[in-house]
Design a protein around this motif. Structure first.
Motif, PDB file in Angstrom:
ATOM      1  N   ARG B  76       0.836  -1.200   0.000  1.00 48.72           N
ATOM      2  CA  ARG B  76       0.000   0.000   0.000  1.00 48.72           C
ATOM      3  C   ARG B  76       0.876   1.257   0.000  1.00 48.72           C
ATOM      4  O   ARG B  76       0.610   2.211  -0.724  1.00 48.72           O
ATOM      5  N   LEU B  80       1.014   4.349  -2.521  1.00 51.01           N
ATOM      6  CA  LEU B  80       0.769   5.743  -2.113  1.00 51.01           C
ATOM      7  C   LEU B  80       1.902   6.666  -2.554  1.00 51.01           C
ATOM      8  O   LEU B  80       1.684   7.822  -2.899  1.00 51.01           O
ATOM      9  N   PHE B  81       3.126   6.151  -2.524  1.00 54.15           N
ATOM     10  CA  PHE B  81       4.294   6.978  -2.855  1.00 54.15           C
ATOM     11  C   PHE B  81       4.734   6.793  -4.308  1.00 54.15           C
ATOM     12  O   PHE B  81       5.872   7.102  -4.642  1.00 54.15           O
ATOM     13  N   GLU B  91      12.907   9.544   1.710  1.00 57.67           N
ATOM     14  CA  GLU B  91      13.284   9.394   3.115  1.00 57.67           C
ATOM     15  C   GLU B  91      12.021   9.144   3.951  1.00 57.67           C
ATOM     16  O   GLU B  91      12.004   8.292   4.842  1.00 57.67           O
ATOM     17  N   LEU B  92      10.968   9.879   3.622  1.00 57.37           N
ATOM     18  CA  LEU B  92       9.700   9.691   4.330  1.00 57.37           C
ATOM     19  C   LEU B  92       9.152   8.287   4.079  1.00 57.37           C
ATOM     20  O   LEU B  92       8.679   7.616   5.001  1.00 57.37           O
ATOM     21  N   LEU B  95      10.870   5.788   6.186  1.00 54.28           N
ATOM     22  CA  LEU B  95      10.404   5.840   7.573  1.00 54.28           C
ATOM     23  C   LEU B  95       9.013   5.217   7.720  1.00 54.28           C
ATOM     24  O   LEU B  95       8.728   4.500   8.685  1.00 54.28           O
ATOM     25  N   MET B  96       8.146   5.487   6.754  1.00 55.24           N
ATOM     26  CA  MET B  96       6.782   4.941   6.809  1.00 55.24           C
ATOM     27  C   MET B  96       6.815   3.413   6.731  1.00 55.24           C
ATOM     28  O   MET B  96       6.035   2.733   7.390  1.00 55.24           O
ATOM     29  N   GLU B  98       9.183   1.510   7.808  1.00 50.19           N
ATOM     30  CA  GLU B  98       9.636   1.075   9.124  1.00 50.19           C
ATOM     31  C   GLU B  98       8.476   1.136  10.124  1.00 50.19           C
ATOM     32  O   GLU B  98       8.238   0.201  10.888  1.00 50.19           O
ATOM     33  N   TYR B  99       7.741   2.247  10.072  1.00 50.63           N
ATOM     34  CA  TYR B  99       6.603   2.454  10.979  1.00 50.63           C
ATOM     35  C   TYR B  99       5.538   1.371  10.784  1.00 50.63           C
ATOM     36  O   TYR B  99       5.006   0.828  11.748  1.00 50.63           O
ATOM     37  N   ARG B 100       5.255   1.037   9.538  1.00 51.97           N
ATOM     38  CA  ARG B 100       4.205   0.059   9.248  1.00 51.97           C
ATOM     39  C   ARG B 100       4.621  -1.382   9.562  1.00 51.97           C
ATOM     40  O   ARG B 100       3.774  -2.260   9.669  1.00 51.97           O
ATOM     41  N   GLU B 102       6.009  -1.977  12.386  1.00 51.89           N
ATOM     42  CA  GLU B 102       5.612  -2.036  13.790  1.00 51.89           C
ATOM     43  C   GLU B 102       4.108  -1.923  13.946  1.00 51.89           C
ATOM     44  O   GLU B 102       3.518  -2.556  14.806  1.00 51.89           O
ATOM     45  N   ARG B 103       3.497  -1.058  13.134  1.00 54.82           N
ATOM     46  CA  ARG B 103       2.047  -0.849  13.227  1.00 54.82           C
ATOM     47  C   ARG B 103       1.402  -1.025  11.858  1.00 54.82           C
ATOM     48  O   ARG B 103       1.066  -0.037  11.209  1.00 54.82           O
ATOM     49  N   GLN B 105      -1.319  -1.596   8.952  1.00 54.21           N
ATOM     50  CA  GLN B 105      -2.663  -1.033   8.852  1.00 54.21           C
ATOM     51  C   GLN B 105      -3.727  -2.064   9.141  1.00 54.21           C
ATOM     52  O   GLN B 105      -3.564  -3.216   8.811  1.00 54.21           O
TER      53      GLN B 105
END
Lengths: 280, 105
Positions: B76, B80-81, B91-92, B95-96, B98-100, B102-103, B105
């Motif tokens: 996903r 989106l990107f 870079e964002l 990071l996203m 990496e974030y996803r 852990e969390r 959707q």
């Protein structure tokens, strides 16, 4: 189709209903923290429709208050003036536009995105040390130009949306190609007409080009907040697209990536509750 | 997901989590809800005459489902990107991703 002329937009904006005087006052001072709470509460209370909206939000489960808040004066004491100010402004502005009758424009999704950006903006502002309320309000209103276009130029705008779908491009590109102008320009015209605070006007006008705004405006905060809300996929759409992140805006905020990750989680945890509280 | 269950003290194991405040006969809280039981506290509870405990049992994490959600989140984000080629956006995206992890959707 002929592109829109700036003069047509100015004319259309002039035709839109003006906001109640107290709301204009709220929006003018939205980025200031030194306002007289009692005076403002009294003014809000005078506008019954507005007061009713604010109380409904104050009494929503999001705030988890033990007993019902019966007056605006109580609400400002319990929730704080700053909260009430954002809420009242939000309620008034969302209410100023009639519900869209167009099947091709989902107004609820539109406001949900705005709430997402408002939350991101508030979180970023807290970290960057700028006005949190101003950032919240600016986030909520950043795309207001889109609503003007849908309301005043539905045929033209529908074509822009179809163009975006066909070319899988950014909305801004589609608007410029089809209409000859974009929602940021249109929003700026409305922001001036409705006397938003200057830093909020700049955010509406430059949230897609924050490097054109000065560092003290809220354009940078709202720009990053907009990218953040899209990246979090808060309002999932099939053709969702994250707009490019401006390195200038990012560097101005000075937030490190590790901290940013925690902020993503904060926003994600609050988003649904705030939408419910604002009845969006 | 978790379930709350009453068990006799002798079945309690170190590492279990309390599903409710544990009180003595006088109503005094001995251990608050959510406490992790330790070997020493189990012995102390036995001395205080506690016979049953309310514990919380976490449902086992479904590893397969979690992997699937992470993969779906990754795809996903790539979607989106899809137009964001500039360095800041990349870079964002990193990071996203990496974030996803852990969390998801």
């Amino acid at each position: 189709m002929k592109t829109l002329q700036a003069q047509q937009v100015v004319e259309a904006v002039r035709q839109l209903p003006s906001l109640p005087a107290v709301v204009i006052e709220l929006l003018q001072s939205a980025d200031k923290d030194d306002v007289n709470a009692d005076e403002l509460a009294n003014k809000i209370a005078l506008d019954q429709a507005l007061a009713a909206k604010a109380l409904k939000v104050a009494n929503s489960p999001f705030y988890g208050l033990q007993s019902k808040v019966a007056s605006i004066q109580d609400a400002t004491v319990i929730l704080g003036l700053r909260q009430i100010r954002s809420l009242v402004a939000a309620a008034a502005v969302t209410g100023a536009f009639a519900q869209s009758r167009h099947s091709w424009f989902d107004q609820r999704l539109f406001w949900q995105h705005c709430v997402g950006v408002a939350l991101c903006a508030r979180t970023l502002a807290a970290e960057a040390g700028v006005s949190e309320d101003g950032a919240f309000t600016a986030g909520l209103l950043h795309d207001i130009g889109r609503l003007v276009l849908v309301t005043c130029f539905p045929d033209e705008y529908r074509e822009a949306l179809a163009y975006q779908k066909k070319h899988d491009c950014f909305l801004l590109t589609a608007e410029r190609d089809v209409l000859g102008l974009d929602h940021a320009q249109v929003g700026q015209a409305l922001a001036e007409r409705w006397h938003f605070a200057p830093s909020i006007q700049a955010a509406v006008a430059h949230h897609h080009a924050p490097e054109e705004a000065t560092a003290d405006s809220l354009a940078g905060v709202v720009h990053v907040a907009d990218v953040m809300a899209h990246a979090l996929d808060l309002c999932p759409r099939e053709d969702e697209l994250v707009p490019p992140l401006s390195a200038v805006a990012w560097n101005r905020l000075g937030i490190d990536w590790g901290r940013f990750k925690q902020m993503l989680a904060t926003v994600e945890d609050q988003f649904e509750d705030v939408c419910t509280a604002l009845n969006i | 997901m978790s379930t709350i269950k009453q068990i006799p003290l002798e079945e309690a194991q170190p590492g279990m989590l309390l599903g409710d405040d544990l009180r003595d006969a006088a109503g005094q809280v001995l251990l608050p809800r959510g406490s992790e039981l330790a070997e020493s506290s189990l012995r102390s509870l036995a001395r205080r005459g506690i016979e049953t405990l309310t514990i919380r049992i976490e449902a086992p994490v479904d590893e397969g489902a979690l992997m699937a959600r992470r993969e779906a989140s990754r795809l996903r984000l790539q979607h989106l990107f899809r137009q964001a080629g500039d360095p800041a956006s990349q870079e964002l995206l990193r990071l996203m991703l990496e974030y996803r992890q852990e969390r998801p959707q």
